[in-house]
Design a protein around this motif. Sequence first.
Motif, short mmCIF file in Angstrom:
data_model
loop_
_atom_site.label_atom_id
_atom_site.label_comp_id
_atom_site.label_asym_id
_atom_site.label_seq_id
_atom_site.Cartn_x
_atom_site.Cartn_y
_atom_site.Cartn_z
N UNK A 64 0.80 -1.21 0.00
CA UNK A 64 0.00 0.00 0.00
C UNK A 64 0.84 1.26 0.00
N UNK A 65 0.21 2.35 -0.41
CA UNK A 65 0.92 3.63 -0.51
C UNK A 65 1.45 4.12 0.82
N UNK A 66 0.75 3.86 1.92
CA UNK A 66 1.25 4.30 3.22
C UNK A 66 2.59 3.64 3.55
N UNK A 67 2.68 2.35 3.26
CA UNK A 67 3.92 1.63 3.52
C UNK A 67 5.02 2.06 2.54
N UNK A 68 4.64 2.30 1.30
CA UNK A 68 5.62 2.79 0.32
C UNK A 68 6.15 4.15 0.76
N UNK A 69 5.25 5.02 1.20
CA UNK A 69 5.66 6.36 1.65
C UNK A 69 6.62 6.25 2.83
N UNK A 70 6.31 5.39 3.79
CA UNK A 70 7.18 5.23 4.96
C UNK A 70 8.56 4.74 4.54
N UNK A 71 8.60 3.83 3.60
CA UNK A 71 9.89 3.33 3.11
C UNK A 71 10.66 4.44 2.42
N UNK A 72 10.00 5.18 1.56
CA UNK A 72 10.68 6.27 0.85
C UNK A 72 11.11 7.38 1.80
N UNK A 73 10.32 7.60 2.86
CA UNK A 73 10.70 8.62 3.85
C UNK A 73 11.97 8.25 4.60
N UNK A 74 12.29 6.96 4.63
CA UNK A 74 13.50 6.53 5.33
C UNK A 74 14.76 6.72 4.48
N UNK A 75 14.59 7.10 3.22
CA UNK A 75 15.74 7.34 2.35
C UNK A 75 16.34 8.71 2.63
N UNK A 76 17.62 8.86 2.37
CA UNK A 76 18.25 10.15 2.60
C UNK A 76 17.74 11.22 1.64
N UNK A 77 17.43 12.37 2.18
CA UNK A 77 16.94 13.47 1.35
C UNK A 77 18.09 14.25 0.72
N UNK A 78 19.26 14.19 1.35
CA UNK A 78 20.37 15.03 0.91
C UNK A 78 21.21 14.42 -0.21
N UNK A 79 20.91 13.17 -0.58
CA UNK A 79 21.67 12.54 -1.65
C UNK A 79 20.81 11.52 -2.37
#
Length: 156
Positions: A64-79
């Motif tokens: 689901x999108x909520x889980x996908x969002x949480x996974x993507x949110x754990x990625x580094x934003x600065x690189x």
Amino acid sequence: MESGDLLTIGEIVERSGFPHSALRYYEREGLISASRTSGGQRRYRRSVLRRLAFVRAARSLGIGLDEVRAALDSLPAERTPTRADWSRLSKAWRGRLDEQIEALTALRDGLDGCIGCGCLSMTTCRLVNPDDAAAVQGDGARRLPPALRRPPVHGR
């Protein structure tokens, strides 16, 4: 960041295979982000293509999108995420994928008999599910493996 690192929505559509509407939706949902030009046009970092590929793969697994969002949110934003970043995320879903493979194999191997729907339309249903006894377990295909009985995934 150089202007060559930014792509228009049309370029992202062409490269990712997602329609414009999906990109705008994913942006509203916080899965991807865009900057704006002085004229208000969207510009996406090239790394958005990797995020979209991840979204496509995850959605193909029924995540689901909520889980996908949480996974993507754990990625580094600065690189830009590295192979190790993606590997960490995909390992979290490996068990789920193995469970789905096992369930689909069981379904495939049983398709010539009964898919467990409780329909009573096949001759063998009188043997496997007499008097629709499975109905007391609830709606849907109760004899299917649990991995194939998850509620439908909504969203794009």
